[in-house]
Enzyme design. Structure first.
Site, PDB file in Angstrom:
ATOM      1  N   SER B  21      24.610  53.639  31.212  1.00  0.00           N
ATOM      2  CA  SER B  21      23.356  52.731  30.831  1.00  0.00           C
ATOM      3  C   SER B  21      22.612  52.386  31.840  1.00  0.00           C
ATOM      4  O   SER B  21      22.543  52.303  32.945  1.00  0.00           O
ATOM      5  CB  SER B  21      24.009  50.876  30.870  1.00  0.00           C
ATOM      6  N   ALA B  46      20.452  48.006  29.078  1.00  0.00           N
ATOM      7  CA  ALA B  46      20.785  46.110  29.247  1.00  0.00           C
ATOM      8  C   ALA B  46      19.866  45.842  27.895  1.00  0.00           C
ATOM      9  O   ALA B  46      18.783  46.111  28.393  1.00  0.00           O
ATOM     10  CB  ALA B  46      20.871  45.575  30.458  1.00  0.00           C
ATOM     11  N   ILE B  71      15.784  48.491  39.344  1.00  0.00           N
ATOM     12  CA  ILE B  71      14.823  48.239  37.963  1.00  0.00           C
ATOM     13  C   ILE B  71      14.442  47.222  37.662  1.00  0.00           C
ATOM     14  O   ILE B  71      13.770  46.161  37.042  1.00  0.00           O
ATOM     15  CB  ILE B  71      15.584  48.836  36.487  1.00  0.00           C
ATOM     16  N   GLY B  72      15.187  45.929  37.595  1.00  0.00           N
ATOM     17  CA  GLY B  72      15.449  44.670  37.227  1.00  0.00           C
ATOM     18  C   GLY B  72      15.696  44.146  35.429  1.00  0.00           C
ATOM     19  O   GLY B  72      15.326  43.287  35.316  1.00  0.00           O
ATOM     20  N   LEU B  73      15.964  45.218  34.635  1.00  0.00           N
ATOM     21  CA  LEU B  73      16.703  45.207  33.766  1.00  0.00           C
ATOM     22  C   LEU B  73      15.241  44.653  32.959  1.00  0.00           C
ATOM     23  O   LEU B  73      15.825  44.304  32.017  1.00  0.00           O
ATOM     24  CB  LEU B  73      17.464  43.416  33.290  1.00  0.00           C
ATOM     25  N   CYS B 130      25.076  43.696  37.665  1.00  0.00           N
ATOM     26  CA  CYS B 130      23.748  44.106  37.804  1.00  0.00           C
ATOM     27  C   CYS B 130      22.943  43.444  39.408  1.00  0.00           C
ATOM     28  O   CYS B 130      23.111  41.984  38.662  1.00  0.00           O
ATOM     29  CB  CYS B 130      22.629  44.371  36.837  1.00  0.00           C
ATOM     30  N   ILE B 191      32.106  52.256  38.147  1.00  0.00           N
ATOM     31  CA  ILE B 191      31.717  51.157  38.308  1.00  0.00           C
ATOM     32  C   ILE B 191      30.004  50.899  38.534  1.00  0.00           C
ATOM     33  O   ILE B 191      29.270  51.909  37.848  1.00  0.00           O
ATOM     34  CB  ILE B 191      31.849  51.579  40.606  1.00  0.00           C
ATOM     35  N   GLY B 243      29.909  56.907  38.617  1.00  0.00           N
ATOM     36  CA  GLY B 243      29.301  57.069  39.526  1.00  0.00           C
ATOM     37  C   GLY B 243      29.505  58.322  40.600  1.00  0.00           C
ATOM     38  O   GLY B 243      30.035  58.795  40.643  1.00  0.00           O
TER      39      GLY B 243
HETATM   40  C1  LIG Z   1      17.974  53.882  36.988  1.00  0.00           C
HETATM   41  C2  LIG Z   1      18.977  52.817  37.202  1.00  0.00           C
HETATM   42  C3  LIG Z   1      19.354  51.483  35.846  1.00  0.00           C
HETATM   43  C4  LIG Z   1      20.388  51.302  35.458  1.00  0.00           C
HETATM   44  N1  LIG Z   1      19.915  49.900  34.809  1.00  0.00           N
HETATM   45  C5  LIG Z   1      21.572  49.551  34.189  1.00  0.00           C
HETATM   46  C6  LIG Z   1      21.630  48.735  33.558  1.00  0.00           C
HETATM   47  O1  LIG Z   1      20.398  48.215  32.190  1.00  0.00           O
HETATM   48  N2  LIG Z   1      23.070  47.998  32.710  1.00  0.00           N
HETATM   49  C7  LIG Z   1      24.231  48.218  33.677  1.00  0.00           C
HETATM   50  O2  LIG Z   1      25.096  48.228  33.102  1.00  0.00           O
HETATM   51  N3  LIG Z   1      23.829  50.156  34.707  1.00  0.00           N
HETATM   52  C8  LIG Z   1      22.682  49.691  34.758  1.00  0.00           C
HETATM   53  N4  LIG Z   1      22.594  50.656  35.751  1.00  0.00           N
HETATM   54  C9  LIG Z   1      23.704  51.506  36.925  1.00  0.00           C
HETATM   55  C10 LIG Z   1      24.607  52.374  36.074  1.00  0.00           C
HETATM   56  O3  LIG Z   1      24.654  52.857  33.906  1.00  0.00           O
HETATM   57  C11 LIG Z   1      25.702  53.457  36.633  1.00  0.00           C
HETATM   58  O4  LIG Z   1      27.113  51.864  36.498  1.00  0.00           O
HETATM   59  C12 LIG Z   1      26.036  53.498  38.300  1.00  0.00           C
HETATM   60  O5  LIG Z   1      24.369  54.132  38.423  1.00  0.00           O
HETATM   61  C13 LIG Z   1      26.383  54.598  38.497  1.00  0.00           C
HETATM   62  O6  LIG Z   1      26.957  56.056  37.866  1.00  0.00           O
HETATM   63  P1  LIG Z   1      25.866  57.615  38.864  1.00  0.00           P
HETATM   64  O7  LIG Z   1      25.951  57.768  40.693  1.00  0.00           O
HETATM   65  O8  LIG Z   1      26.314  58.344  37.907  1.00  0.00           O
HETATM   66  O9  LIG Z   1      24.277  56.418  38.486  1.00  0.00           O
HETATM   67  C14 LIG Z   1      21.392  51.605  36.237  1.00  0.00           C
HETATM   68  C15 LIG Z   1      21.477  53.035  36.905  1.00  0.00           C
HETATM   69  C16 LIG Z   1      20.183  53.037  37.460  1.00  0.00           C
HETATM   70  C17 LIG Z   1      19.989  54.180  38.410  1.00  0.00           C
END
Ligand SMILES: Cc1cc2nc3c(=O)[nH]c(=O)nc-3n(C[C@H](O)[C@H](O)[C@H](O)COP(=O)(O)O)c2cc1C
Ligand SMILES: Cc1cc2nc3c(=O)[nH]c(=O)nc-3n(C[C@H](O)[C@H](O)[C@H](O)COP(=O)(O)OP(=O)(O)OC[C@H]3O[C@@H](n4cnc5c(N)ncnc54)[C@H](O)[C@@H]3O)c2cc1C
Ligand code: FES
EC number: 1.3.-.-
Lengths: 257, 313
Positions: B21, B46, B71-73, B130, B191, B243
């Site tokens: 996400s 989200a 980003i702040g959703l 978040c 995570i 992660g």
């Molecule tokens: C730019 C960005 C935006 C994200 N936005 C959301 C979000 O809207 N909702 C959410 O549950 N996680 C969000 N995440 C977290 C990711 O879904 C994920 O849990 C986290 O980045 C770890 O995985 P990764 O290391 O493969 O990026 C965001 C991560 C990034 C980098």
């Protein structure tokens, strides 16, 4: 179409203080059309630095199958790029974004190109394409100091070119806006790329004129998916534009600077 | 036999790979690069009830082997999601996991109820973790009783299974996971990002306009692995792990730790083709390791031993 390719370094040279001209060859060049579009470059093969670096297309040569970017060495990513030798490969994603609208300049009309520092490179391809369409090109290029100046002659090939430096060590002393005032430069359309204060000054100086500005913002994906690079749209709390995929070029007034 | 197939509540996946996400928008951008139907599932960005602009920029900063984001959703809100984004995704043969967020319990419940009825939404991912929103969010994700109550209320209204996304920004992730399991969650995703900060040496100020941001990317992988290893032994609901995943090997590491499927986030920014590449690479890796089906790997790191090792540092 946007593609990803390991492009081959054709040449790389230092052209001004910490400023490099890197020419790459590959199939992706055939997809590159608009001046002002950029490529997203992965500088390291490893995860450090992790993210790609947005760099503008400075010159597109379909016949040779080559494109040129000009970049200033700033941090880790650009420092790694300086190590690239002819024959090495560079991981490129692109072309990205929407560039300068050529059609905004009427044939036979006058275009004023205003570049500040490392914002100058995308204006080169723009000057080339405008000149080819029969548009009269005038360029005003601003740099900090003489040692930072590049491509003055290259721009001069397409039209009258003024250079200004902050310290007066080359060309006029002062800012690009000072040159525009002093020379009373007229235009049908103005295109600019450079630091935000410069873009803001231009937008304020020429309200309600066709002024197109190329913006910079820190990026994640570069393709519109991560919402890292958004800017506000005037008059709305929630409306937005993404610099990477809606821009980087916007008409002045389209987004909040 | 499909060696990559996995079964989770609400999700019969042809392969266990899905974009995480917030790292894939609503799929539109990556559909330029490949057919989204190759993916196991998609976790969309989200959704909140009303449109949100999010935080001021800069919203991202780089760190060695990772990145911080604040980003702040930002999202277009529930209505647009139901009217435009989800219907657009129906052209692909891929289940959608809808990530939902809110500032109040009522908001979560309202969004959950509405979005869970969309035909291609097969599961909800409750984003209680978040780190980038001032109100709500984080509090839901750090207090077990609050998280459990929210889970229970969302379960009551949801038409599809509910997965709860855990925050790593807690002292006892196992206690949190257990509370959420008891409240009726169908699965966990973990995570989310770790709260961090970078300061610009030239200005002496934080690089992110928000000050803090969430750390993601390869740098967080060992933490994700450790947490999944601990949580998967303490609960019996499945875990979708994430992660720092970049390769097929990383995927297997998550499975060994105890994940039943995985999500790929930040790596999409580095390589837009990363998900299909991992899917294509997995069979050869399974061959090399003499594994028939990927589902055999779930929890292998602690299942094969006589008893689980406790290695909390
Ligand atoms: C730019 C960005 C935006 C994200 N936005 C959301 C979000 O809207 N909702 C959410 O549950 N996680 C969000 N995440 C977290 C990711 O879904 C994920 O849990 C986290 O980045 C770890 O995985 P990764 O290391 O493969 O990026 C965001 C991560 C990034 C980098
Ligand atoms: C659309 C666009 C076009 C650009 N075109 C050019 C160009 O033609 N020539 C050129 O020299 N520079 C250009 N830049 C700026 C260039 O992207 C940065 O100087 C470069 O990313 C710095 O990377 P680094 O590793 O050297 O610096 P670091 O400070 O190590 O970078 C750390 C992080 O910050 C980001 N970052 C740092 N400065 C900037 C910046 N000014 N804009 C966006 N992100 C930044 C980096 O991408 C990276 O993610 C452009 C930026 C954008 C947005
Ligand atoms: S950089 Fe990801 S949306 Fe623009």
């Amino acid at each position: 179409m946007i593609g990803r390719e390991r492009m081959t370094v054709a040449s790389q040279r230092l052209i001004a203080e910490r400023t490099y001209e890197l020419t790459l060859s590959g199939r992706l060049v055939q997809e590159m059309r608009q001046p002002g579009q950029f490529v997203h470059v992965k500088a390291a093969a490893s995860a450090d630095p992790l993210l790609r670096r947005p760099l503008s297309l400075c010159h597109i040569d379909h016949k040779q199958g080559q494109c040129t970017i000009i970049y200033r060495q700033e941090g880790k990513g650009t420092a790694l790029l300086t190590q690239k030798q002819p024959g090495d490969t560079v991981d490129v994603l692109g072309p990205l974004g929407n560039g300068f609208p050529l059609e905004a300049a009427p044939a036979g009309g006058r275009a004023l190109l205003v570049g500040g520092g490392i914002g100058v490179p995308p204006l080169y391809e723009l000057a080339k394409q405008l000149a080819k369409r029969g548009v009269k090109v005038v360029s005003v290029l601003g740099f900090q100091t003489k040692a930072a100046v590049f491509y003055e002659e290259e721009f001069a090939a397409f039209g009258k070119t003024y250079v200004a430096t902050d310290d007066g060590s080359h060309g006029a002393c002062g800012r690009v806006t000072d040159v525009i005032e002093a020379r009373s430069l007229e235009f049908d359309v103005l295109y600019a790329c450079g630091p935000k204060p410069m873009l803001r000054a231009l937008a304020e100086r020429f309200p309600n004129r066709p002024v197109y500005l190329s913006l910079e913002e820190r990026m994640g994906c570069g393709v519109g998916a991560c919402f890292a690079c958004v800017c506000h749209v005037p008059g709305s709390e929630t409306a937005y534009k993404k610099v990477c995929s809606d821009g980087p070029v916007f008409r002045a007034g389209e987004v909040v600077l | 036999m499909n060696r990559l197939a996995v079964e989770l509540p609400g999700l019969s996946l042809k392969n266990p790979i899905m974009p995480a996400s917030g790292c894939f928008g609503f799929g539109r951008e990556y559909a330029q690069f490949y057919d989204l139907s190759v993916l196991g599932a998609i976790m969309i960005k989200a959704t909140t009830k009303e449109p949100r602009f999010g935080n001021p920029t800069p919203r991202v900063a780089e760190t060695p082997g990772g990145m911080l984001n604040a980003i702040g959703l930002q999202n277009p809100g529930l209505d647009k999601m139901l009217e435009e984004e989800l219907p657009w995704l129906e052209q692909f043969d891929v289940p959608i996991i809808a990530n939902i967020a809110g500032s109040t319990v009522e908001e979560y419940v309202e969004v959950a109820e509405a979005i869970s009825k969309a035909p291609n939404v097969h599961a909800l991912e409750l984003n209680i973790s978040c780190p980038n929103v001032k109100k709500g969010g984080i509090a839901f994700g750090t207090v077990p009783d609050v998280a459990a109550e929210l889970t229970r209320l969302v379960k009551e209204v949801s038409a599809v299974p509910v997965y709860v996304k855990l925050s790593p920004n807690v002292t006892d992730i196992v206690a949190m996971a257990k509370a959420i399991e008891q409240a009726g969650a169908d699965g966990l995703t973990m995570i989310n990002t770790l709260v961090g900060m970078r300061i610009d040496v030239k200005t002496g100020r934080p690089i992110l306009a928000n000050g803090t941001g969430g750390l993601s990317g390869p740098a967080v992988k060992p933490i994700a692995i450790r947490m999944i290893y601990e949580v998967s032994q303490a609960v019996s609901i499945p875990i979708i792990g994430m992660g720092g995943i970049q390769t097929a090997e990383d995927v297997l590491e998550f499975f060994y730790a105890g994940a039943s499927a995985v999500a790929v986030g930040t790596a999409n920014f580095v390589d837009p083709f990363v998900c299909p590449t991992i899917i294509a690479d997995l069979p050869a890796l399974l061959d090399e390791l003499g594994i028939d089906r990927i589902s055999e790997c779930i929890g292998r790191s602690w299942k094969t031993g006589a008893h689980a090792v406790h290695c909390r540092a």
